[in-house]
Design a protein around this motif. Structure first.
Motif, PDB file in Angstrom:
ATOM      1  N   PRO A   1       0.778  -1.414  -0.022  1.00 41.45           N
ATOM      2  CA  PRO A   1      -0.119   0.228  -0.005  1.00 41.45           C
ATOM      3  C   PRO A   1       0.696   1.310  -0.132  1.00 41.45           C
ATOM      4  N   THR A   2       2.006   1.358   0.407  1.00 40.06           N
ATOM      5  CA  THR A   2       2.713   2.664   0.561  1.00 40.06           C
ATOM      6  C   THR A   2       4.094   2.331  -0.345  1.00 40.06           C
ATOM      7  N   SER A   3       4.571   1.328  -1.176  1.00 38.36           N
ATOM      8  CA  SER A   3       5.568   1.194  -2.184  1.00 38.36           C
ATOM      9  C   SER A   3       5.039   0.589  -3.350  1.00 38.36           C
ATOM     10  N   ALA A   4       6.105   0.451  -4.137  1.00 39.15           N
ATOM     11  CA  ALA A   4       5.861  -0.134  -5.458  1.00 39.15           C
ATOM     12  C   ALA A   4       6.345  -1.639  -5.389  1.00 39.15           C
ATOM     13  N   SER A   5       6.568  -2.357  -4.185  1.00 30.17           N
ATOM     14  CA  SER A   5       6.806  -3.403  -4.202  1.00 30.17           C
ATOM     15  C   SER A   5       5.445  -4.562  -4.264  1.00 30.17           C
ATOM     16  N   LEU A   6       5.875  -5.538  -5.020  1.00 30.45           N
ATOM     17  CA  LEU A   6       4.680  -6.784  -5.295  1.00 30.45           C
ATOM     18  C   LEU A   6       5.230  -7.930  -4.624  1.00 30.45           C
ATOM     19  N   ALA A   7       4.252  -8.375  -3.654  1.00 31.97           N
ATOM     20  CA  ALA A   7       4.608  -9.722  -3.173  1.00 31.97           C
ATOM     21  C   ALA A   7       3.542 -10.811  -3.747  1.00 31.97           C
ATOM     22  N   SER A   8       4.122 -11.927  -3.873  1.00 32.42           N
ATOM     23  CA  SER A   8       3.669 -13.055  -4.665  1.00 32.42           C
ATOM     24  C   SER A   8       3.783 -14.152  -3.786  1.00 32.42           C
ATOM     25  N   SER A   9       2.606 -15.197  -3.827  1.00 29.82           N
ATOM     26  CA  SER A   9       2.963 -16.227  -3.065  1.00 29.82           C
ATOM     27  C   SER A   9       2.530 -17.516  -4.098  1.00 29.82           C
ATOM     28  N   SER A  10       3.328 -18.796  -3.980  1.00 32.75           N
ATOM     29  CA  SER A  10       3.126 -19.874  -5.075  1.00 32.75           C
ATOM     30  C   SER A  10       2.994 -21.199  -4.212  1.00 32.75           C
ATOM     31  N   TRP A  11       2.609 -22.215  -5.011  1.00 28.11           N
ATOM     32  CA  TRP A  11       2.632 -23.529  -4.365  1.00 28.11           C
ATOM     33  C   TRP A  11       3.955 -24.041  -4.471  1.00 28.11           C
ATOM     34  N   ASP A  12       5.007 -23.138  -4.672  1.00 32.59           N
ATOM     35  CA  ASP A  12       6.374 -23.720  -4.851  1.00 32.59           C
ATOM     36  C   ASP A  12       7.001 -23.322  -3.499  1.00 32.59           C
ATOM     37  N   LYS A  13       6.243 -23.062  -2.432  1.00 32.36           N
ATOM     38  CA  LYS A  13       6.594 -23.027  -0.978  1.00 32.36           C
ATOM     39  C   LYS A  13       7.388 -21.569  -1.015  1.00 32.36           C
ATOM     40  N   THR A  14       7.271 -20.760  -1.670  1.00 34.20           N
ATOM     41  CA  THR A  14       7.952 -19.453  -1.620  1.00 34.20           C
ATOM     42  C   THR A  14       6.996 -18.259  -1.524  1.00 34.20           C
ATOM     43  N   VAL A  15       7.520 -17.068  -0.797  1.00 35.00           N
ATOM     44  CA  VAL A  15       6.819 -15.919  -1.047  1.00 35.00           C
ATOM     45  C   VAL A  15       8.118 -14.889  -1.786  1.00 35.00           C
ATOM     46  N   ARG A  16       7.787 -14.289  -2.791  1.00 39.50           N
ATOM     47  CA  ARG A  16       8.616 -13.240  -3.391  1.00 39.50           C
ATOM     48  C   ARG A  16       8.374 -12.088  -3.491  1.00 39.50           C
ATOM     49  N   ILE A  17       9.212 -11.039  -3.548  1.00 42.90           N
ATOM     50  CA  ILE A  17       9.129  -9.610  -3.382  1.00 42.90           C
ATOM     51  C   ILE A  17       9.547  -9.246  -4.756  1.00 42.90           C
ATOM     52  N   TRP A  18       8.984  -8.505  -5.555  1.00 42.14           N
ATOM     53  CA  TRP A  18       9.463  -8.007  -7.032  1.00 42.14           C
ATOM     54  C   TRP A  18       9.466  -6.528  -6.724  1.00 42.14           C
ATOM     55  N   ASP A  19      10.523  -5.746  -7.636  1.00 44.09           N
ATOM     56  CA  ASP A  19      10.473  -4.348  -8.060  1.00 44.09           C
ATOM     57  C   ASP A  19      10.177  -4.413  -9.327  1.00 44.09           C
ATOM     58  N   VAL A  20       8.944  -4.111  -9.483  1.00 42.25           N
ATOM     59  CA  VAL A  20       8.132  -4.192 -10.809  1.00 42.25           C
ATOM     60  C   VAL A  20       8.577  -2.573 -11.726  1.00 42.25           C
ATOM     61  N   PHE A  21       8.847  -1.839 -11.004  1.00 44.75           N
ATOM     62  CA  PHE A  21       8.984  -0.465 -12.015  1.00 44.75           C
ATOM     63  C   PHE A  21      10.335  -0.511 -12.276  1.00 44.75           C
ATOM     64  N   ASN A  22      11.312  -0.992 -11.631  1.00 40.63           N
ATOM     65  CA  ASN A  22      12.964  -0.899 -11.812  1.00 40.63           C
ATOM     66  C   ASN A  22      13.284  -1.989 -12.551  1.00 40.63           C
ATOM     67  N   GLY A  23      12.287  -3.058 -12.669  1.00 38.18           N
ATOM     68  CA  GLY A  23      12.689  -4.139 -13.698  1.00 38.18           C
ATOM     69  C   GLY A  23      14.100  -5.050 -12.980  1.00 38.18           C
ATOM     70  N   LYS A  24      13.980  -5.213 -11.878  1.00 37.44           N
ATOM     71  CA  LYS A  24      15.241  -5.667 -11.139  1.00 37.44           C
ATOM     72  C   LYS A  24      14.944  -7.312 -10.856  1.00 37.44           C
ATOM     73  N   GLY A  25      13.744  -7.793 -11.200  1.00 41.80           N
ATOM     74  CA  GLY A  25      12.976  -9.102 -10.905  1.00 41.80           C
ATOM     75  C   GLY A  25      12.977  -9.268  -9.420  1.00 41.80           C
ATOM     76  N   THR A  26      13.210 -10.364  -9.071  1.00 41.11           N
ATOM     77  CA  THR A  26      13.009 -10.834  -7.595  1.00 41.11           C
ATOM     78  C   THR A  26      14.233  -9.943  -6.752  1.00 41.11           C
TER      79      THR A  26
END
Length: 922
Positions: free
Chosen positions: A548-573
């Motif tokens: 809600p306060t930044s451009a970070s994207l959090a995603s969860s998956s059945w691969d047993k991980t939660v990942r934080i992505w930097d969408v705007f800078n294009g740095k990936g995980t």
């Protein structure tokens, strides 16, 4: 945490009969609850009481004071409609097929299979056993299908599946047999009394059968009536209560007969004498007319008759309905509302509105036949609701379901005002944009669509180069970027089919396989262009949320991980948080400083997204446990299946977290103390599976649970079970079918931005819970000198500031509002600047409530403006604690703004019209 059940959305009608009360309230069964729709105020509310199973029949007293609701287990609830309180309960011994109150409200006629029972109706008086059985009629060969009282409550018409209609006289017990109306060739659907408009006496009887036949029976008055009575075939024993009751009934009838004889003798010498009373069951009836509705192979499924207008309305199994003027059988309207069976059709008291219900479609309509316009037109989801989303101002809620539809509801009225049906597969995720007028939806059809809530159209469609199935959705706080996570790809099956002959699945690198097909897609909102594809997850991406306060994207998956992505800078995980089990969903705290995710082992993990540190964990396996399926071989406490949370959400201030899953419970936890505060039980409907903790071993057979075996070869009413059976092609007479039952569960949880309500997408529909409006004594800084008398004394001395502070310390809503209006407009800036910050949240909540109901708009807005000026910095620094109250205030102001905009627009057009039509006098 004082949340109470408020309403049920997504299922306005599911079967049974609908009733319209005298004051214009439409009552319709919805599962094991009853929905009340005020047709005059355009508001809908679900009554708070619950039956033990799905409600099949309801009836209302003529004055609208009491409701009798009977469920599929023959358990009845007698409810006070004004207070929504269950007064009495009773269990009938057989399934109830018909139900009707007498016009005087003193008796209840109940059809129980091949029997009719007449019960004395309870009232407001306190009684140990309020229901008293007065008599039973057992002359039927088939099941009773319809009941109708005469206007004087002395006679009862009853139709059944034995093709006959019987006329009973309530003052007789076993002295005479009922009068039979014969001639129909199919089951009786309706039987009605028709009265003379001048005298009000019964002159005709209409009987309607399922094959479309409407017979008109006329009372023949020139008959020879001498009051002869046949003796009892089996007289009761002397001295018994049955003999006393029979003698009392015989005496009453003898008095009627003697009175008739006296009037007949008097009639010869006095032309103005009244005609003698006619005992309808002893009179002669003549079949004067046979009419047919002529709808081909369609059957009559529902009908009703309005005595004052002498009109009949019928609903057919093909979705058509007809309105006919009697006794000439003139067709006034013949229209079609759907292609499915109409399961209920009823007039209102005045006869100008017609109510129709279709159980298979969940459709409920109220149509005004004179103006040919809809008063109410609601249709719920007829498959499971998968996802819900609140609008930023909490005034609307959107739902998406397996029926490929997106519906938007008004929270205050409970009505759906728009339905989008462009998706071709199940809708899996919804998200409101910050502008409050744009809705985004993701579907298994491989598209993400944007909807304009001003023009009600799909103005943008986001697609991928190759087909995908989307199950999660989110957008950044600015609304410029849209992200969607995939479940699977349509290409995966062709990929395996093409290479399975060359390589084995063990030789296939699973990591490369999922890196290709399971990804997160990023689009630009304004152009719909695909910006980026985020790859890295090795399983379906079921959780996706922007901070809600930044451009970070959090995603969860059945691969047993939660990942934080930097969408705007294009740095990936940027960061990866590993877990020991599959991660099912992920959410941010409203301030963006904490991340919560649920895993397959029933735990909720809390992470610091900046430091990448696991803060703490809540084990919820024991909390969510409860409810045993019919097919379970283990008890609910020992079963390990489904003991995890599939959906979680933070409260508006981030102090609490709601969690739900494949269980009958929704759990509320305190995040800081890691303790369970409360469990909300979704339903007590025994028609659903997973509600009971202990099963009855007597219902277990060699073929499985008795409740799951359907060996009934009769023509039962269409509903969810029959819909499933037809889709499987197994609806054969006499067939033994394991029909199954819906399992209670929660698919999605969302809390309103104001924090005063939350919604859950469940098997029963969308359940809305809100903060109870009743007064709760919760004082702040209480002292012996802080009393209501001290507040009144300060107001008398014109010390408005001190009075306001005392009322805030007492935390009593009525006193706070009283002190707010005691402040003069010129003193508002000084009082606002001297207001302690700890009372700011409470006074903002008071203003939010006043703006919804108080006409002093300028005065209240001046208060809000001065408070923001005086405490602007403090509000920014403590935005997390004040956020729910501020959003409630924003909701109230936006509602007022919309109302004023509509009023001003209407006045503007009216003034233009008046100016254009005005002429200068000559």
């Amino acid at each position: 945490m004082n949340f109470r059940f408020h309403n049920l959305l997504g299922a306005p009608y599911r079967g049974g009969n609908a009733v319209v009360t005298a004051d214009g309230v439409l009552l319709s069964p919805v599962g094991n609850r009853v929905s009340a729709t005020d047709l005059l105020k355009s508001q809908s509310q679900t009554l708070s009481f619950e039956a033990s199973a799905n409600i099949s029949r309801i009836a209302v007293t003529p004055d609208g004071s009491f409701l009798l609701a009977v469920d599929s287990n023959s358990r009845a609830l007698f409810v006070n409609l004004s207070r929504h309180v269950v007064l009495h309960r009773i269990k009938f011994k057989r399934p109830v097929t018909a139900l009707r109150f007498s016009p005087d409200g003193e008796h209840i006629a109940v059809g129980l299979g091949k029997l009719i029972q007449i019960w004395r109706s309870p009232g407001f008086r306190k009684e140990f056993f309020p229901f008293e059985l007065e008599r039973t009629y057992s002359d039927f060969v088939g099941t009773v299908t319809t009941l109708e009282w005469s206007p004087d409550s002395k006679y009862l018409l009853a139709g059944s599946k034995d093709l006959t209609v019987r006329l009973f006289y309530l003052k007789e017990r076993r002295t005479n047999k009922p009068y039979l109306f014969l001639g129909h060739r199919d089951n009786i659907v309706g039987a009605f009394f028709s009265t003379d408009k001048i005298s009000g006496t019964v002159v005709r009887v209409y009987t309607i059968s399922r094959d479309g036949g409407l017979f008109t029976w006329k009372l023949v008055e020139n008959y020879d009536f001498d009051g002869h009575k046949e003796p009892d075939s089996d007289p009761p024993s002397p001295g018994t209560p049955e003999q006393k009751t029979s003698e009392r009934d015989q005496a009453a009838e003898s008095m009627d007969i003697d009175d008739n004889k006296r009037k007949r003798k008097k009639k010869g010498g006095d032309d103005g004498a009244e005609k003698p009373k006619i005992l309808l069951h002893r009179a002669r009836w003549e079949l004067v007319k046979k009419d047919y509705f002529m709808q081909g192979s369609a059957k009559v499924a529902a009908c009703d008759y309005h005595r004052d207008l002498d009109m009949v309305v019928v609903g057919h199994s093909n979705g058509a309905f007809g309105l006919y003027q009697m006794p000439d059988f003139v067709c006034i309207h013949l229209l079609s509302i759907s292609r499915e069976k109409i399961t209920t059709a009823v007039f209102n008291k005045l006869g100008n509105w017609l109510t129709f219900g279709c159980a298979k479609l969940g459709q409920l309509l109220v149509w005004e036949w004179r103006s040919e316009s809809y008063i109410l037109k609601q249709q719920g989801h007829y498959f499971d609701v998968n996802c819900i989303a609140y609008s930023p101002d909490s005034q609307m809620i959107a739902t998406g379901a397996d029926d490929n539809k997106v519906k938007v509801w008004t929270v205050s009225s409970g009505f759906c005002f728009i339905t989008f049906a462009e998706h071709s597969n199940a809708v899996t995720a919804l998200h409101f944009m910050a502008n409050n007028h744009t809705l985004i939806s993701a579907s298994l059809d491989g598209t993400v669509r944007a909807w304009d809530l001003f023009r009600y159209r799909n103005f943008r469609t986001f697609t991928t180069p190759s087909p995908r199935q989307f199950v999660s959705l989110s957008s950044d706080p600015s609304g410029e970027v849209i992200c969607a996570g995939t479940l699977d790809s349509f290409e995966v099956y062709f990929f395996v089919a093409g290479f399975c002959s060359a390589v084995t699945l063990e030789q296939l690198d699973a990591k490369i396989f999922f890196d290709i097909f399971l990804q997160i897609f990023v689009w630009y909102m304004k152009t719909g262009r695909l910006l980026d594809v985020l790859g890295g997850h090795e399983g379906p991406v079921h959780g996706l949320m922007f901070s809600p306060t930044s451009a970070s994207l959090a995603s969860s998956s059945w691969d047993k991980t939660v990942r934080i992505w930097d969408v705007f800078n294009g740095k990936g995980t940027v960061e990866t948080f590993p877990h020991t089990h599959d991660v099912l969903t992920v959410v941010y705290r409203p301030d963006g400083k904490q991340l919560a995710c649920s895993t397959l082992d029933g735990q909720i993990h809390f992470w610091d997204p900046f430091e990448g540190v696991l803060m703490h964990t809540i084990d919820g396996r024991r909390d969510i446990a409860g409810g045993r399926l019919m097919t379970d071989r283990r008890s609910a406490a020992n079963s390990t299946s489904g003991k995890y949370f599939t959906t979680i959400c933070y409260s508006a201030d981030g102090s609490y977290i709601f969690a739900g899953g494949n269980s009958k419970y929704i759990c509320l936890y305190d995040v800081a103390d890691k303790v369970l505060l409360r469990r909300f039980q979704l339903t007590r409907n025994l028609s659903l599976d997973g509600v009971l903790d202990f099963l009855n071993s007597k219902k277990m057979t060699d073929a499985g649970p008795l409740d799951l075996i359907d060996d009934d070869d009769s023509d039962v009413e269409e509903g969810v079970d029959q819909q499933t059976r037809r889709s499987l092609g197994q609806d054969l007479p006499g067939a033994v079918l394991n029909r199954g039952r819906p399992v209670v569960r929660t698919k999605c949880l969302r809390i309103a931005p104001t924090g005063r309500s939350w919604a859950a997408a469940t098997t029963e529909g969308v359940l809305l819970y809100s903060v109870d409006d009743s007064f709760v004594f919760d004082p702040t800084d209480l002292d012996v000198d802080v009393t209501p008398e001290a507040v009144d004394e300060a107001l008398k001395r014109d010390e408005s500031q001190r009075a306001l502070l005392l009322s805030l310390r007492l935390n009593e809503d009525s006193l706070i509002k009283k002190c707010i209006f005691s402040v003069k407009p010129a003193d508002i800036p000084s009082v606002s600047s001297s207001m302690p910050f700890k009372y700011l949240q409470r006074i903002v909540e008071a203003f939010a409530g006043l703006l919804e109901s108080c006409p002093h708009l300028e005065f209240l807005l001046l208060w809000c403006q001065e408070l923001c000026k005086a405490h602007g910095n403090a509000i920014q620094q403590n935005s997390r604690s004040l956020l729910p109250a501020l959003r409630s205030l924003q909701k109230s102001i936006s509602m007022l703004h919309q109302d004023l905009t509509d009023t001003c627009s209407s006045n503007e057009y009216l003034l233009r019209y008046l100016c254009s039509t005005s002429t200068t006098p000559k």
